[in-house]
Design a protein around this motif. Structure first.
Motif: not given
Ligand code: PHE
Length: 346
Positions: A144, A172, A175, A219, A316
């Motif tokens: 990230l 996250s 993702q 998220e 988020g």
């Protein structure tokens, strides 16, 4: 001496049999086995005997002690049984009464809130995707766009499981997991993405009425061709209006997250005062709904999407805070305190 011992045993057993209640039993115990009990004193006097008589006496005295202790326990149980039988006879204990029924229970307030959120995003075409609570350092941070020693890691202190694994500090990392899955499908080209990733997150934080070390997030991730910031603001506005009423207004502020560029914080006008200013919105007129932004090119690439062709947004959202607002709950610790008086209200 041994004679005396035998007499004592006989006398004690007879006295024990004569006890009729727990008071008498306690008195008997004090008298024979207690610190200053007859048997204890006798055992102690072993030193006064001639040396060669001591071992035999000691053995015999201990034997009596064991016998008396066992008899005491048996008598205690017999008395208790007799008492129960008496109570039963008098009807004080009704063994025919039905047990207390265990209710069927209902969904936790967090689960209810999550389901409302799923329903809203489902109508906008978002699928629910799950990803694990235990993550690697690489997924929670590295991929990230937060390499080791990146100062932004300080915002997310967490619980470590060894050197590599940790309890995720946000949803996250999901993702990356979704992107990697959708970028590597059998039909060679990556697929567009529209998912939400709900789940529990953890942070090493002081627990107060406003912050817990465990909490839920949802998220959101959309990746496609030509997705812009306007789409993000549209999705968040729609979400706020569906959950809190069609009159809601959204405002965005510039922010910073290493995995989005540009990054924003989204607020909505206070549901209690409508923006006038009150205790709940701390007289600002606005309530924070979450962090968001356009997926950073580095993150797209880490997920297997070419940033020259693809773009996307991510957000988020908190889950407990909206529920707190909706139901006027003033302490986040109540959510996971397992107090049924609290949970039954929802
Ligand atoms: N992961 C961020 C946090 O926990 C929120 C966020 C999600 C920000 C997605 C931008 C995009 O604070």
């Amino acid at each position: 001496m041994l004679d005396q011992l035998n007499q004592l045993e006989e006398k004690a057993l007879a006295a024990l049999e004569a006890t009729k209640d727990s008071d008498a039993l306690a008195e008997w115990n004090r008298r024979y086995l207690g610190k200053k009990g007859v048997l204890t004193l006798m055992l102690r006097s072993v030193g006064e005997l001639p040396r060669d008589e001591r071992p035999a006496f000691g053995r015999a005295a201990n034997g009596v002690k064991v016998k008396l202790e066992a008899a005491y326990e048996a008598q205690e149980q017999a008395l208790r049984r007799a008492e129960l039988a008496r109570e039963l006879e008098q009807g004080a204990l009704d063994v025919t009464l039905p047990g207390r029924p265990v209710g069927p229970g209902h969904l936790h307030i967090t689960t209810q809130t999550l389901r409302q959120i799923y329903a809203i995003f489902a109508e906008m075409g978002f699928q629910v995707y799950e990803s694990p609570e235990i993550e690697t350092d690489e997924l929670n941070f590295g991929l990230l766009n937060m390499p080791p020693h990146h100062p932004a890691r300080d915002m997310w202190d967490t619980f470590w499981i060894g050197e590599e694994a940790l309890l995720r500090t946000h949803t996250s990392p999901g993702q990356i997991r979704v992107m990697r899955e959708r970028a590597n499908t059998t039909c060679s080209d990556p697929e567009p993405i529209r998912v939400i990733l709900p789940g529990k997150c953890y942070r090493y934080e002081q627990i107060t009425a406003r912050s817990e070390h465990q909490f839920y997030q949802v998220e959101g991730l959309a990746v496609g061709h030509g997705i812009t910031l306007t789409d993000l603001i549209g999705a968040l506005t729609e979400f706020a209006r569906r959950l809190y009423g069609p009159e809601r207004k959204i405002r965005i502020r510039g922010s910073y997250f290493p995995f989005t560029e540009p990054s924003i914080e989204a607020d909505m006008d206070c549901i209690l005062c409508g923006g006038e200013g009150c205790r709940v919105c701390k007289y600002s007129g606005w309530l924070e709904i979450g962090g968001a932004g356009m997926v950073h090119p580095v993150v797209l690439r880490n997920g297997g999407y070419d940033p020259a062709e693809w773009s996307g947004f991510a957000f988020g959202l908190g889950v407990e805070r909206p529920a707190m607002l909706k139901y006027n709950i003033d302490d986040i610790r109540l959510f996971y305190g397992n107090d049924l008086r609290f949970l039954r209200q929802f």
